[in-house]
Write a protein that holds these residues in place. Structure first.
Motif, mmCIF file in Angstrom:
data_model
loop_
_atom_site.group_PDB
_atom_site.id
_atom_site.type_symbol
_atom_site.label_atom_id
_atom_site.label_comp_id
_atom_site.label_asym_id
_atom_site.label_seq_id
_atom_site.Cartn_x
_atom_site.Cartn_y
_atom_site.Cartn_z
ATOM 1 N N CYS A 193 -5.664 -4.567 -11.696
ATOM 2 C CA CYS A 193 -5.167 -4.538 -10.410
ATOM 3 C C CYS A 193 -5.372 -3.058 -9.274
ATOM 4 O O CYS A 193 -5.451 -2.314 -9.877
ATOM 5 C CB CYS A 193 -3.376 -4.131 -9.999
ATOM 6 N N ARG A 194 -5.750 -3.098 -8.049
ATOM 7 C CA ARG A 194 -6.392 -2.247 -6.982
ATOM 8 C C ARG A 194 -4.698 -0.983 -6.521
ATOM 9 O O ARG A 194 -4.410 -0.546 -5.924
ATOM 10 C CB ARG A 194 -6.794 -2.866 -6.332
ATOM 11 N N ALA A 195 -3.415 -2.587 -6.740
ATOM 12 C CA ALA A 195 -2.554 -2.185 -5.831
ATOM 13 C C ALA A 195 -1.071 -2.449 -7.269
ATOM 14 O O ALA A 195 -1.221 -3.381 -7.848
ATOM 15 C CB ALA A 195 -1.915 -2.312 -4.369
ATOM 16 N N PHE A 196 -0.427 -1.322 -7.031
ATOM 17 C CA PHE A 196 1.306 -1.938 -7.356
ATOM 18 C C PHE A 196 2.193 -1.816 -6.123
ATOM 19 O O PHE A 196 2.358 -1.078 -5.850
ATOM 20 C CB PHE A 196 1.496 -0.825 -8.333
ATOM 21 N N ALA A 197 2.998 -2.368 -5.698
ATOM 22 C CA ALA A 197 3.391 -2.978 -4.817
ATOM 23 C C ALA A 197 5.373 -3.298 -5.204
ATOM 24 O O ALA A 197 5.394 -4.090 -5.918
ATOM 25 C CB ALA A 197 2.608 -3.637 -4.140
ATOM 26 N N LEU A 198 6.198 -3.336 -4.231
ATOM 27 C CA LEU A 198 7.425 -3.461 -4.436
ATOM 28 C C LEU A 198 7.799 -3.825 -2.729
ATOM 29 O O LEU A 198 7.764 -3.028 -2.317
ATOM 30 C CB LEU A 198 7.679 -3.301 -5.144
ATOM 31 N N ASP A 199 8.728 -4.286 -2.170
ATOM 32 C CA ASP A 199 9.618 -4.695 -0.765
ATOM 33 C C ASP A 199 11.007 -3.898 -1.590
ATOM 34 O O ASP A 199 11.279 -3.609 -2.781
ATOM 35 C CB ASP A 199 9.589 -5.194 -0.351
ATOM 36 N N SER A 200 11.293 -3.350 -1.007
ATOM 37 C CA SER A 200 12.415 -2.426 -1.316
ATOM 38 C C SER A 200 13.842 -2.744 0.927
ATOM 39 O O SER A 200 13.042 -2.569 1.662
ATOM 40 C CB SER A 200 13.103 -1.013 -1.288
ATOM 41 N N GLY A 201 14.901 -3.485 0.056
ATOM 42 C CA GLY A 201 16.188 -3.425 1.157
ATOM 43 C C GLY A 201 16.062 -1.583 2.368
ATOM 44 O O GLY A 201 16.147 -0.494 1.431
ATOM 45 N N THR A 202 16.408 -2.266 3.147
ATOM 46 C CA THR A 202 16.491 -1.139 4.210
ATOM 47 C C THR A 202 17.293 0.062 3.453
ATOM 48 O O THR A 202 17.231 0.556 4.040
ATOM 49 C CB THR A 202 16.354 -1.184 5.722
ATOM 50 N N HIS A 203 18.590 -0.670 3.023
ATOM 51 C CA HIS A 203 19.640 0.075 2.710
ATOM 52 C C HIS A 203 20.008 0.951 1.287
ATOM 53 O O HIS A 203 20.666 0.930 1.313
ATOM 54 C CB HIS A 203 20.932 -1.793 3.127
ATOM 55 N N THR B 264 19.047 2.930 0.037
ATOM 56 C CA THR B 264 18.548 4.587 -0.437
ATOM 57 C C THR B 264 18.381 5.173 -1.132
ATOM 58 O O THR B 264 17.367 6.071 -1.136
ATOM 59 C CB THR B 264 19.779 5.459 0.594
ATOM 60 N N ARG B 265 18.922 4.777 -2.464
ATOM 61 C CA ARG B 265 18.758 5.233 -3.433
ATOM 62 C C ARG B 265 17.723 4.834 -4.003
ATOM 63 O O ARG B 265 16.848 5.789 -4.674
ATOM 64 C CB ARG B 265 20.353 5.065 -4.336
ATOM 65 N N TYR C 139 11.567 5.731 -6.022
ATOM 66 C CA TYR C 139 10.539 5.226 -5.660
ATOM 67 C C TYR C 139 10.131 6.394 -5.402
ATOM 68 O O TYR C 139 8.284 6.564 -5.246
ATOM 69 C CB TYR C 139 10.401 3.802 -4.791
ATOM 70 N N LEU C 140 9.787 7.042 -4.553
ATOM 71 C CA LEU C 140 9.189 8.024 -3.424
ATOM 72 C C LEU C 140 8.712 9.081 -4.965
ATOM 73 O O LEU C 140 8.337 9.957 -4.286
ATOM 74 C CB LEU C 140 10.342 9.039 -2.513
ATOM 75 N N ARG C 141 10.044 9.941 -5.448
ATOM 76 C CA ARG C 141 9.994 10.351 -6.745
ATOM 77 C C ARG C 141 8.466 10.242 -7.993
ATOM 78 O O ARG C 141 7.985 10.627 -8.345
ATOM 79 C CB ARG C 141 11.718 10.774 -7.302
#
Length: 147
Positions: free
Chosen positions: A108-118, A120-121, A126-128
């Motif tokens: 794979c060239r990417a690793f992706a996920l979506d996360s609901g805007t609410h 925040t934790r 994910y950012l860490r």
């Protein structure tokens, strides 16, 4: 920690993984989950469970490998959840790392996920873990047409 892929029909799906997954997806009944996995399996959907040293399921992930024109090949995470009592124990990090390694092994060239805007934790997690926010996800709910 032990991380296992669970195939359709595996009793651990309902007994172990689904209770954890319901913390993220409370609308899933046993029957609906089984139906979605049976249909989704043919489309590449897989479920992976993380078990702690006592044998309790502490994490669940639904994922698939997708080939498309925008990212060529990616591992897309449909669901990623750590049991409430096991948050901040490293279970989520281990599960995410396991899936990322699987993506690398699959070319794979990417690793992706979506996360609901609410959530925040989850976003802080994910950012860490060095995931970047790279797009907006647009959605339109559809009501099935009557037969």
């Amino acid at each position: 920690m032990e991380i296992l892929d669970l195939e359709p029909g595996d009793a651990r799906l309902a007994a172990d993984l689904l209770p954890v997954l319901r913390e993220l997806r409370p609308h899933l009944t046993d029957d609906l989950f089984r139906e979605v996995y049976e249909r989704g399996y043919a489309q590449g959907l897989r479920f992976t469970a993380a078990y702690d040293d006592s044998g309790a399921c502490v994490g669940a992930a639904g994922w698939r490998i997708v080939d498309n024109t925008s990212q060529i090949r990616k591992l897309y995470v449909d669901d990623l959840v750590t049991a409430g009592h096991a948050r901040s124990t490293g279970a989520g990090r281990r599960l995410l790392g396991h899936l990322e390694q699987r993506a690398r092994e699959a070319g794979c060239r990417a690793f992706a996920l979506d996360s609901g805007t609410h959530r925040t934790r989850a976003h802080r997690f994910y950012l860490r873990e060095r995931l970047d926010i790279v797009a907006f996800h647009f959605n339109k709910r559809l009501v099935p047409e009557a037969d």
